[in-house]
Design an enzyme around this catalytic site. Structure first.
Site, PDB file in Angstrom:
ATOM      1  N   ARG A  64       0.847  -1.203   0.000  1.00 23.97           N
ATOM      2  CA  ARG A  64       0.000   0.000   0.000  1.00 23.97           C
ATOM      3  C   ARG A  64       0.880   1.250   0.000  1.00 23.97           C
ATOM      4  NH1 ARG A  64      -4.697  -1.707  -1.466  1.00 23.97           N
ATOM      5  NH2 ARG A  64      -4.783  -3.875  -0.841  1.00 23.97           N
ATOM      6  N   GLY A  65       0.317   2.339  -0.477  1.00 20.07           N
ATOM      7  CA  GLY A  65       1.035   3.611  -0.386  1.00 20.07           C
ATOM      8  C   GLY A  65       1.720   4.001  -1.682  1.00 20.07           C
ATOM      9  N   CYS A  66       1.469   3.255  -2.747  1.00 17.05           N
ATOM     10  CA  CYS A  66       2.037   3.629  -4.040  1.00 17.05           C
ATOM     11  C   CYS A  66       0.879   3.976  -4.986  1.00 17.05           C
ATOM     12  CB  CYS A  66       2.827   2.486  -4.641  1.00 17.05           C
ATOM     13  SG  CYS A  66       3.900   1.630  -3.481  1.00 17.05           S
ATOM     14  N   GLN A  67       1.126   4.918  -5.926  1.00 17.71           N
ATOM     15  CA  GLN A  67       0.106   5.236  -6.934  1.00 17.71           C
ATOM     16  C   GLN A  67      -0.090   4.058  -7.882  1.00 17.71           C
ATOM     17  OE1 GLN A  67      -0.280   8.409  -9.761  1.00 17.71           O
ATOM     18  NE2 GLN A  67       0.008   9.970  -8.201  1.00 17.71           N
ATOM     19  N   SER A  68       0.948   3.224  -7.964  1.00 10.71           N
ATOM     20  CA  SER A  68       0.857   2.038  -8.813  1.00 10.71           C
ATOM     21  C   SER A  68       0.896   0.817  -7.903  1.00 10.71           C
ATOM     22  CB  SER A  68       2.032   2.025  -9.776  1.00 10.71           C
ATOM     23  OG  SER A  68       3.224   2.283  -9.062  1.00 10.71           O
TER      24      SER A  68
END
Ligand SMILES: Cc1ncc(COP(=O)(O)O)c(C=O)c1O
Lengths: 416, 150
Positions: free
Chosen positions: B58-62
């Site tokens: 979690r925590g990534c745009q991708s």
């Protein structure tokens, strides 16, 4: 109209005249002149707005409505003048209908909360559209939670327009609120607001319009629209962040309970019973964002000085030029192709992640937004994770669009 | 700190220095990204069947999927991402940390991230993604270490 560009060429003098009033635009990012195409997230600020806020802090900063002293009077007058200006700009019937908020999010939370507490009943229906910003979804979910009301969703068609037939079928005497976005931040779609509102009125529902993206591009008149609530954010129309207004019809504001408690919003406080001030003050607890209000006033003044027809025509030229140029890129997939569209282009490149595109564009000096644009339900409806979005303002130029096309081709080549 | 762990750390640091030197060859940011993208192609890919939601960081745009296994006392990471640049970032981390003991991974200071400018040039939200990747790799190492100690 479609051929203005070929006939007369782009109106570069117009753009240059506007551009030189925005000091921020004149800078380099990653060694290239900045191209700012993220205007739907927030617009840049003209010198006039920056100066007005500066002057407030240098010359007449003081708390409002509280002091009899000179500075407090000056600040109060300035703030109330902005209320008048805003009422006039939005076509409100009286200035007491203008409530200062922290922006669209603040305005929608205020309206949804008080309606949830004092108006909505179990089983009542709130209609939202599939293209809403999270700001116009979550506050209604909270209101539904307090009141027992139910949320229903008006679907979006493939081209990014609302399915008005489905909307008609969803309307019933149970419909108590219809809340929708005037101009979609993710698609650019301009919704037929007056028609949506009149259909809601036919079943006696209240209406709230999320005007975040509208004011920069067109003139809005709340009485012509005949809406009950209209919310704005100044930072989307060349003003400062953290300030906006909630327009509400006066008879409604009078009847509805306050939202937050605190200073300014009271008439008389005792521990047994507190009575409230009249609208709009009933809804404005605490010291307001005075500098923001002054800046917002300056942004409206600036907007009023622009020839809105010329702004619209130029933005239309930018949109048409960009749409044509981008369509020539292999694998360009536009998201949202409504015939009635603000100067926003949301798109993907086939086989390429929007995040990769955004990172590489940034390295080439271009500021675009990538991701879900706070509209996850809409992205789900298109079965995509997100898009790349270019949103234009009158200070943008045709050369900047050429640079976008060139940068996209370069990114595409690197990423495939 | 035992000798074994120190040896692990110097091996990781050698790989970090290698990566730093490679990126130093490029002055231009576009070339650095080109290199990052090519590193992504060398990533030991996670098995398609393991690309489940519980392996998403979690925590990534991708999306980033990460898995880890143990072979002869050494951690072997596999990963993938739906974005090519993100894939390059996780590939670089995997290249630096793969084949180390859990203790080595846990004790190492990943200075190469700052030195190649990955952190400062990826905006805060994006570098959160980067930090989330590092954290997840250390969590795997910690789990393997705990199992070893049992
Ligand atoms: C359509 C729409 N609604 C609401 C908002 C929220 O505005 P703010 O963050 O200023 O409250 C935005 C801006 O992000 C928007 O584009």
């Amino acid at each position: 109209m479609a051929n203005t560009l070929e006939a007369t060429g782009p109106n570069t003098a117009f753009a240059e005249g506007i551009r030189k009033q925005f000091p921020l635009l004149n800078q380099q990012v990653n060694g290239r002149p900045l191209v700012y195409f993220d205007n739907a997230a927030t617009t840049q600020k003209p010198q006039q707005v920056i100066e007005a806020m500066n002057r407030y802090y240098r010359e007449y900063n003081s708390n409002v409505h509280r002091g009899v002293h000179h500075l407090s009077q000056v600040a109060t007058d300035a703030m109330e003048q902005v209320r008048n200006r805003m009422a006039d700009f939005l076509g409100a019937s009286r200035h007491e209908e203008i409530i200062f908020t922290s922006g669209c999010t603040g305005g929608i939370n205020l309206a949804a909360h008080i309606l949830g507490r004092a108006y909505l009943r179990p089983g009542d229906e709130i209609l939202l559209t599939e293209m809403e910003h999270h700001s116009n979804i979550v506050p209604w979910q909270l209101a539904a939670e307090i009141s027992g009301a139910i949320i229903k969703v008006i679907p979006v068609l493939e081209d990014g327009t609302l399915d008005l037939e489905a909307y008609q079928n969803l309307l019933s005497p149970r419909t108590k609120v219809v809340a929708f976005v005037h101009v979609s931040n993710a698609l650019g779609t301009i919704n037929p607001a007056a028609e949506i509102i009149s259909m809601a009125k036919n079943v006696g529902a209240l209406t709230l319009v999320d005007g975040a993206q509208a004011l920069a591009h067109e003139r809005v008149n709340v009485q012509d629209l005949n809406c009950d609530f209209y919310v704005t954010s100044a930072h989307k129309h060349y003003g400062p962040t953290g300030i906006g207004v909630l327009y509400g019809r006066y008879e409604l504001l009078e009847k509805l309970p306050p939202y937050q408690g605190g200073g300014e919003m009271i008439d008389r406080v005792t521990f047994d019973r507190t009575t409230y001030n009249t609208p709009p003050f009933k809804f404005e607890a605490g010291t307001p964002n005075i500098a923001g209000i002054i800046g917002m006033g300056a942004s409206i003044e600036w907007l009023q000085e622009q020839d809105i027809e010329q702004v619209k025509a130029y933005e239309h030229e930018l949109l048409a030029y960009a749409t044509r140029a981008l369509s020539e890129i292999d694998g360009f997939v536009p998201v949202g192709t409504s015939p009635n569209k603000a100067a926003v282009i949301s798109f993907n490149l086939k086989g390429v992640h929007h995040y990769d595109v955004g990172v590489l564009l940034d390295k080439m000096g271009l500021a675009l937004r990538t991701g879900h644009h706070c509209t996850q339900p809409l992205m789900d409806c298109y079965a995509i994770e997100g898009t790349v979005r270019a949103s234009f303002a009158p200070y943008n130029t045709f050369e900047e669009i050429d640079r976008l096309v060139e940068a996209l081709r370069k990114a595409q080549q690197m990423l495939s | 700190m035992g000798n074994a762990v120190e040896n692990e750390i110097s091996a990781i640091n050698r790989r970090q220095d290698e990566v730093i030197e490679e990126f130093a060859l490029f002055d231009d940011w576009m070339d650095k990204y080109d290199h990052l993208i090519s590193l992504g192609r060398e990533l030991p890919l996670i098995d398609e069947s393991l690309k489940t939601d519980d392996r998403i960081i979690r925590g990534c745009q991708s999306k980033v999927w990460l898995d880890a296994g143990m072979e002869d006392g050494k951690v072997q990471f596999t990963a993938d991402s739906d974005a090519i640049i993100t894939k390059g970032i996780i590939a670089t981390l995997v290249r630096v940390l793969n084949g180390s003991t859990p203790a080595g991974i846990l004790e190492t200071d990943l200075y190469f991230i700052d030195r190649i400018g990955l952190k400062e040039h990826l905006s805060p939200t994006r570098s959160n993604g980067l930090l989330a990747m590092v954290k997840q790799m250390k969590i795997y190492a910690l789990a393997f270490q705990a199992k070893n100690d049992e």
